[in-house]
Design an enzyme around this catalytic site. Structure first.
Site, PDB file in Angstrom:
ATOM      1  N   ASP A   1       1.078 -12.703   7.529  1.00 32.41           N
ATOM      2  CA  ASP A   1       1.284 -12.401   6.118  1.00 32.41           C
ATOM      3  C   ASP A   1      -0.052 -12.539   5.390  1.00 32.41           C
ATOM      4  OD1 ASP A   1       3.623 -12.348   3.854  1.00 32.41           O
ATOM      5  OD2 ASP A   1       1.913 -13.572   3.199  1.00 32.41           O
TER       6      ASP A   1
ATOM      7  N   ASN B   1      -2.350  -8.144  -6.121  1.00 32.95           N
ATOM      8  CA  ASN B   1      -1.712  -6.996  -6.777  1.00 32.95           C
ATOM      9  C   ASN B   1      -1.705  -7.162  -8.296  1.00 32.95           C
ATOM     10  OD1 ASN B   1      -1.046  -5.010  -4.956  1.00 32.95           O
ATOM     11  ND2 ASN B   1       0.946  -5.868  -4.423  1.00 32.95           N
TER      12      ASN B   1
ATOM     13  N   ASP C   1      -2.877  -1.669  -2.055  1.00 34.06           N
ATOM     14  CA  ASP C   1      -2.652  -0.724  -0.951  1.00 34.06           C
ATOM     15  C   ASP C   1      -3.908  -0.568  -0.102  1.00 34.06           C
ATOM     16  OD1 ASP C   1      -0.073  -0.345  -1.775  1.00 34.06           O
ATOM     17  OD2 ASP C   1      -0.431   1.608  -2.736  1.00 34.06           O
TER      18      ASP C   1
ATOM     19  N   GLU D   1       3.600  -7.213   2.536  1.00 35.24           N
ATOM     20  CA  GLU D   1       2.285  -7.574   3.073  1.00 35.24           C
ATOM     21  C   GLU D   1       2.388  -8.232   4.443  1.00 35.24           C
ATOM     22  OE1 GLU D   1       3.543 -11.091   0.452  1.00 35.24           O
ATOM     23  OE2 GLU D   1       3.870  -8.933   0.591  1.00 35.24           O
TER      24      GLU D   1
END
Length: 431
Positions: A312, A320, A329, A356
């Site tokens: 992760d 973000n 992204d 993620e």
């Protein structure tokens, strides 16, 4: 008692007799069975009626004025193959021989035995039926040949594998003329992409054993362009039962093959889309689960090891929220590229698990080896230079055990990942 076949109702008969009493006696019987009877008293009158009405059967006396029965028979036979029954009061060998030479169906003696006459008419009816069936069969054969010639490529090939005959359809599709095809070695028309050993070992072996062969062949036309045929090859035999050549019935299936190839490519593309994560280009969760189920099945049957790791991206929500989703992204794409570079020898398989999270299947890895691989991946991610933003990741690693199913294995890796994140992130925990 002789009964006429059911076909008699459709018949028309020309009865030729110059003696009134004989004529009336015969007609009294025949009219019970036959609806259409034409009558003449001599050969000349009969010939005129025959040319106009074209009856199915002619029954004629021999000795008659103006034109006798044999002369009439000769004229009728020259006009076609109408059955003729000759009746005569004379058991004359010359008459009988001449009647046979002219091709009459029956020679009867007077006085007329009505049962013999009906039996003779029956034989003529059966002859007419056979002729009609033969005519229809010939018509069907001609139509079948026309259809086959228009739709199928036909050729004959001798035992030297040389074409000895080719029909028009073969010429049109191949681009060669009949003269160019005749004498051409058949295998020289075969595409180099075709497995010639399959043709030699299958087609020719079967044919030389007297068996047929069916299969698809890729040929080249005169321009060198490929086309596909579905071929059926049959051996041909001489009077002694020896194989002399083979005949090939070939259908052009090029459009079918092209359509099939297009559909296969489209299906492959759709399958790739269905199994691939659109952002990162690696397998998605659905595809990975299919692979993992198969891996578990193989591991249980062959007892080979493998390990699973979940990773992760640390504090990805903050990335973000701070820099925007497009930036996030790009981070995920960069991490994917880094993982792929580290796994370039196909020692493991990677997929995007969701958000993620990524999941890695390390085939053949015991836990200790998997931990070493996880550390290599973790260090590579930490060492990424991404617009001066620090990127780290946490790993949960576990090894497959024989009692595991997909859910228990993934749950254990997920629990290890949770512990790694709760323990401070940027680390590896195994269970």
């Amino acid at each position: 008692m002789v009964r006429l076949t059911p076909f008699y109702k459709k018949l028309s008969i020309l009865f030729v007799e110059d003696e009134r009493e004989v004529q009336e006696a015969a007609l009294n019987v025949l009219e019970r069975y036959i609806d259409h009877i034409l009558v003449a008293s001599d050969g000349e009158e009969a010939l005129a009626i025959f040319k106009e009405k074209r009856p199915d059967i002619v029954i004629t006396d021999i000795k008659m004025p103006v034109m006798d029965g044999l002369a009439l028979t000769k004229e009728i036979k020259e006009l076609g193959d109408t059955p003729v029954i000759v009746i005569s009061a004379f058991d004359n060998e010359e008459f009988v021989s001449e009647a046979a030479r002219l091709g009459v169906e029956t020679y009867l003696l007077k006085p007329i035995d009505i049962q013999l006459l009906l039996a003779s008419i029956n034989r003529c009816i059966e002859l007419l039926i056979r002729r009609e069936e033969a005519r229809q069969n010939r018509s069907l054969l001609r139509e079948y040949k026309r259809i086959v010639d228009e739709t199928a490529m036909i050729c004959k090939i001798d035992l030297d594998k040389t074409i000895t005959y080719a029909n028009e359809a073969f010429c049109q599709i191949s681009g060669y003329s009949k003269e160019e095809l005749t004498g051409k070695i058949y295998r020289h028309m075969v595409s180099p992409r075709q497995d010639l050993s399959r043709l030699d070992g299958g087609l020719w072996v079967n044919v030389l054993r007297g068996k047929s062969w069916k299969g698809m062949i890729e040929l080249l036309n005169k321009k060198g362009e490929p086309y596909f045929i579905q071929a059926s090859m049959f051996p041909l035999f001489d009077a002694d039962g020896k194989i002399t050549e083979l005949i090939a019935l070939q259908f052009d299936i090029t459009e079918h093959i092209k359509t099939k190839q297009i559909l296969e490519k489209q299906n492959q593309k759709l399958e790739h889309i269905a199994h691939t994560d659109t952002l990162t280009g690696v397998w998605n969760r659905y595809k990975f689960n299919k692979i993992l189920r198969q891996e578990i099945k193989c591991a249980k049957s062959s007892n080979h090891p493998f390990s699973l790791m979940l990773l992760d991206v640390d504090r990805f929500k903050t990335i973000n929220d701070t820099h925007g989703h497009q930036f996030g992204d790009r981070v995920l794409k960069a991490i994917t590229s880094t993982l792929k570079r580290q796994l370039k020898h196909k020692e493991a398989m990677i997929a995007r698990w969701g958000g993620e999270e990524f999941i890695v299947l390390a085939q053949g890895y015991r836990l200790a080896q998997a931990l070493e691989l996880a550390e290599r991946l973790r260090a590579a991610i930490e060492g990424m230079e991404f617009e001066n933003i620090p990127i780290t990741s946490s790993f949960g690693v576990t090894e497959f055990s024989p009692e595991d199913e997909l859910d228990t294995l993934v749950r254990r890796a997920d629990l290890a990942l949770y512990t790694a994140k709760e323990s401070g992130r940027n680390r590896i925990i195994s269970y």
